[in-house]
Each structure stands twice: as structure tokens, then as C-alpha cells.
Design an enzyme around this catalytic site. Structure first.
Site, short mmCIF file in Angstrom:
data_model
loop_
_atom_site.label_atom_id
_atom_site.label_comp_id
_atom_site.label_asym_id
_atom_site.label_seq_id
_atom_site.Cartn_x
_atom_site.Cartn_y
_atom_site.Cartn_z
N ASP A 13 21.83 -90.60 24.97
CA ASP A 13 22.13 -91.67 24.00
C ASP A 13 21.68 -91.26 22.60
OD1 ASP A 13 22.66 -93.16 26.30
OD2 ASP A 13 20.71 -94.18 26.24
N ASP A 67 19.60 -104.66 28.99
CA ASP A 67 20.61 -103.71 29.44
C ASP A 67 21.93 -104.48 29.43
OD1 ASP A 67 22.05 -101.68 30.50
OD2 ASP A 67 20.78 -101.34 32.25
N HIS A 113 18.46 -93.30 27.20
CA HIS A 113 18.71 -92.09 27.99
C HIS A 113 18.71 -90.92 27.00
CE1 HIS A 113 21.07 -95.25 30.11
NE2 HIS A 113 20.84 -94.59 31.22
N GLU A 134 15.24 -97.92 39.61
CA GLU A 134 16.11 -99.07 39.31
C GLU A 134 17.19 -99.17 40.38
OE1 GLU A 134 17.54 -99.37 35.24
OE2 GLU A 134 19.33 -100.42 35.94
N GLU A 181 17.38 -105.11 37.76
CA GLU A 181 18.42 -105.58 36.83
C GLU A 181 19.17 -106.75 37.43
OE1 GLU A 181 20.71 -102.62 34.77
OE2 GLU A 181 22.53 -103.82 34.93
#
Ligand code: XLS
Ligand code: NI
Ligand code: NI
Length: 435
Positions: free
Chosen positions: A102, A337, A99, A230, A266
Site C-alpha cells: 500500500d 477496514d 500492507h 485475522e 473483522e
């Protein structure tokens, strides 16, 4: 300077090895079904869980020991780039995801944030050129800052929409600069808490407006990553708009985004939605929309997104089977993740955790390849749906029957013979492929 002095390059040593810093199943160059394991798996490391999460939880402070803290936020950010590429290189992982927040400190203004991003992405680009490591996807964090309290594109406040648009524009500029292969939109706070004050249709129209702006801007700058939504059912909102794969596909179809958007699925989000991971992958596949995956696992005894490293071989086998059936995951990949547990606070745990995840996916790949070669599921399903291969079934499928003709048939054939599924036997046989 090396941030992980005690860890060297992680090599494949096979199942007999008792070296914790070795792969026991992931052998990058080993050929499985005509492709190397590396090509099948396209592993990526997530910047947020690996570089910035600190082990704090709602009940306790940070636990993680990390040696990249500098005097200023920018110094820390630069150290992190060095440490991150050291991890990727030593693991032999060729992709990464991040991101915007980050990698670079937000500073005191949007302008300063963008400058910081420019400076850090220069550094990242140097590292990428030096190592050949590639950007699987980046995304904009439009959920952590208080301005996003009511969402980003779905916020009731148009200034927040504009701010989000600026972050997405920057995200696409960065994607172009670094050659990003995909660009992810995870909903963050795109959802609602109470319908009493929410115009759900309007909020979703606005999300689609932002997505269309992103498509248009990508075309304008001549950079077209695969856009990915997502899904997640809850957390942080009570009701997330991109609940699951099926809900997200309805959104994609409603707004005519099929040509540009696929899904990033995910594992932990699937289970939060009350689905298995393979269910979500299968749904996506049925729409030709399986884009990429976020590999992790939840704790079935807890009801939230624990983002644990995947260690369940049955789950990764069934996920890899879907990926093989999909003809691979590229240009997507398998992004961890996943975060180390709060009690796994040492630096080296970052390696041990990724090795565990990579080995578990490698085992899943090998088991799934064997299942495919043996036509394990194909035979099962061929047999189960055999009644559609001939006679009345074949005619139904060919569109040769209608309610009247089928009524005539049923009146003559109401003594129906059913077959047992023998599901316990099937599951026991499936176990033979896992260990
Ligand atoms: C959070 C999401 C997030 C996305 C990227 O639950 O998984 O980490 O993958 O924004
Ligand atoms: Ni995710
Ligand atoms: Ni998550």
C-alpha cells in the site's frame, strides 16, 4: 500543500449540529466509564482502502477522484503519505495500518521494493514524530501478485515460501522502525480451491513454520509486536484456513502459538462465516485472545466482503459491549477496514465516511457503557443460569456430582419446570439503549 482544502479539523459539535464535517457523537475527551472515548476506541485508518483503492470493481473501472497522482509511482507514494497524515490529523485519529504494497511501489525486484519501503517509511516516520500518530499494525500483502496464485506460506512452491518469509522479515523490520504495536497475518490466499490436489495438513504446518520464524525473528531484533491472525472464511480462496475465530484458535493451540498470537476480528468476515460479529468477539474473549478489530460491515443481501463503513448502531453496541467486557482492546484498536462505496467518489467522502464510522462506534460505546452500568445482560444471565447457583447446580459446577449421583437425583426430580426467555421483551428493552 493541503490535499483537502475544503476540510478543516473535524470537531465534536453534538447531535444538533448539521455540519457534515463534524462529529455528532464522537467526543474524543469525553469520559465514559472512567476513560476517554479516545482511549476506549483507539481508532485507526487503513491505508489500503483510504489511499490506494480506486473504486473499480469486477464490472467497472476506477471512479474515485484523487489528487495525489504524481509523475512516477514513487512520487504518488510520497504524495499519499502527506495526504494520509492530513486525513489522520484532521480526523484526530491516532493510529493507522498498512500492507507493504500500500505504501510503496513494488518496482522490478524484491531489492527495489525494499528500497522503496525504506524511503517511504523514512517519510512516514518523520510524520509520526511530528504528529505523535502511531502504527497500530502493519502486514505483508502476500496475495495480490501472481506469484501467490497458490498461496504464500501455504504455496506448493518453496520459492514462494522463501519470498513470503522475506516480506515478513521486512515487515517486522518496518514494525520495529515505526514502533508498531501489533503485526497482522491475514491469510490472503492461504487456503485451497480443491482438495483433489491439496495436502491440507502440510500446508498448515508450513503456515505455522512461517509464524514461528516470525516469532523468532522478533525476539532476535528485540521487537515484539502482538502477533494477530485475522480470520476469514472465504475470498479469495474457496476454503480459507483461518475460517473463523474458533478455527483460528484451534490452529493457534495445535501449533502452541498461544503466548504470541491473538486474533484480529473483522465484522464483515464474521458475517461471511455465518456468525454475528459479537459471536466472534465472544469466542476470542473466551480464549483470552481478543487482540484487535477491523471495523466495517457487510451487506446482508450480498454474499461477499463489501467492507462498508459501519453505520449499524446495534452491531457496534454489541461489539463495544464485548470490548468493554474484555477490559478494553489495547494494544489493539478499531481499524476501519472499510472503503467508500463506488458511488461516493469525491475526495471529501473519505472524511464523511470515517466520521460516520467513528460516530457509529461512539454511539455503540455509549450504549454499551449504559448496558454495563445497568447490568442489563448480567442480570439477564444471572437469572437464566440461577439453577447453578445453589442446590444440585452448584454441586455440578463444584465437581461434586457424577453420573450415578445425578441419576439418583433425576429419578426423584423428573418433573422439571422451565422458564420462558421472554426474548422479544428483552430485544425491545435493548432498543431503548440504542436511540
Ligand atoms: C481482507 C482483509 C485485509 C486484512 C489485512 O479481506 O480484511 O484487508 O485486514 O490484510
Ligand atoms: Ni481486515
Ligand atoms: Ni475484509
Amino acid at each position: 500543500m493541503a490535499y483537502f482544502e475544503n476540510v478543516g479539523k473535524i470537531n465534536y459539535e453534538g447531535v444538533k449540529s448539521d455540519n457534515p464535517f463534524a462529529f455528532r457523537h464522537y467526543n474524543a475527551e469525553e469520559i465514559v466509564l472512567g476513560k476517554t472515548m479516545k482511549e476506549h476506541l483507539r481508532f485507526a485508518v487503513a491505508y489500503w482502502h483510504t489511499m490506494t483503492q480506486d473504486g473499480s470493481d469486477p464490472f467497472g473501472k476506477a471512479t474515485n477522484i484523487r489528487n495525489w497522482w504524481g509523475e512516477t509511482p514513487m512520487e504518488t507514494a510520497k504524495n499519499r503519505v502527506e495526504a494520509f497524515f492530513e486525513i489522520l490529523e484532521k480526523l484526530g485519529v491516532e493510529y493507522f495500518c498498512f500492507h507493504d504494497i500500500d505504501i510503496a511501489p513494488e518496482g522490478d525486484s524484491l531489492e527495489e521494493f525494499f528500497q522503496n519501503i525504506d524511503e517511504i517509511t523514512d517519510l512516514i516516520k518523520e510524520k509520526m514524530d511530528e504528529t505523535g500518530i502511531k502504527l497500530l499494525w502493519n502486514t505483508a500483502n502476500m496475495f495480490s501478485h501472481p506469484r501467490f496464485v497458490n498461496g504464500a506460506a501455504s504455496s506448493n512452491n518453496a520459492d514462494v515460501f522463501a519470498y513470503s518469509a522475506a516480506q515478513v522479515k521486512k515487515g517486522l523490520d518496518v514494525s520495529k522502525k515505526l514502533g508498531g504495536e501489533n503485526y497482522v497475518f491475514w491469510g490472503g490466499r492461504e487456503g485451497y480451491e480443491s482438495l483433489l490436489n491439496t495436502d491440507m495438513a502440510f500446508e498448515q504446518d508450513n503456515i505455522a513454520r512461517l509464524f514461528k520464524m516470525a516469532i523468532a525473528y522478533g525476539e532476535k531484533i528485540g521487537h515484539k509486536p502482538q502477533f494477530l491472525i485475522e480470520p476469514k472464511p472465504k475470498e479469495p480462496s474457496t476454503h480459507q484456513y483461518d475460517f473463523d475465530a474458533a478455527t483460528s484458535m484451534a490452529f493457534i493451540q495445535k501449533y502452541g502459538l498461544e503466548g504470541d498470537f491473538k486474533l484480529n476480528l473483522e465484522a464483515n468476515h464474521a458475517t461471511l462465516a455465518g456468525h454475528t460479529f459479537e459471536h466472534e468477539l465472544n469466542v476470542a474473549r473466551s480464549y483470552d485472545a481478543l487482540g484487535s478489530i477491523d471495523a466495517n460491515q457487510g451487506d446482508p443481501l450480498l454474499g461477499w466482503d463489501t467492507d462498508e463503513f459501519p453505520t449499524n448502531v446495534l452491531d457496534t453496541t454489541l461489539a463495544m459491549y464485548e470490548i468493554l467486557e474484555n477490559g478494553g482492546i489495547a494494544p489493539g484498536g478499531i481499524n476501519f477496514d472499510s472503503k467508500v462505496r463506488r458511488s461516493s467518489f469525491e475526495m471529501d467522502d473519505l472524511f464523511l465516511a470515517h466520521i460516520a464510522g467513528m460516530d457509529t462506534y461512539a454511539r455503540g460505546l455509549k450504549a454499551a457503557a449504559a448496558l454495563k452500568e445497568d447490568r442489563f445482560f448480567d442480570e439477564l444471565k444471572e437469572k437464566r443460569y440461577a439453577s447453578y447457583q445453589e442446590g444440585i447446580g452448584a454441586k455440578i459446577v463444584a465437581g461434586e456430582e457424577d453420573l450415578e449421583s445425578l441419576t439418583a437425583y433425576a429419578l426423584e426430580n423428573d418433573d422439571i419446570t422451565l422458564e420462558s426467555s421472554h426474548l422479544e421483551f428483552v430485544k425491545s428493552r435493548l432498543n431503548d439503549y440504542l436511540f
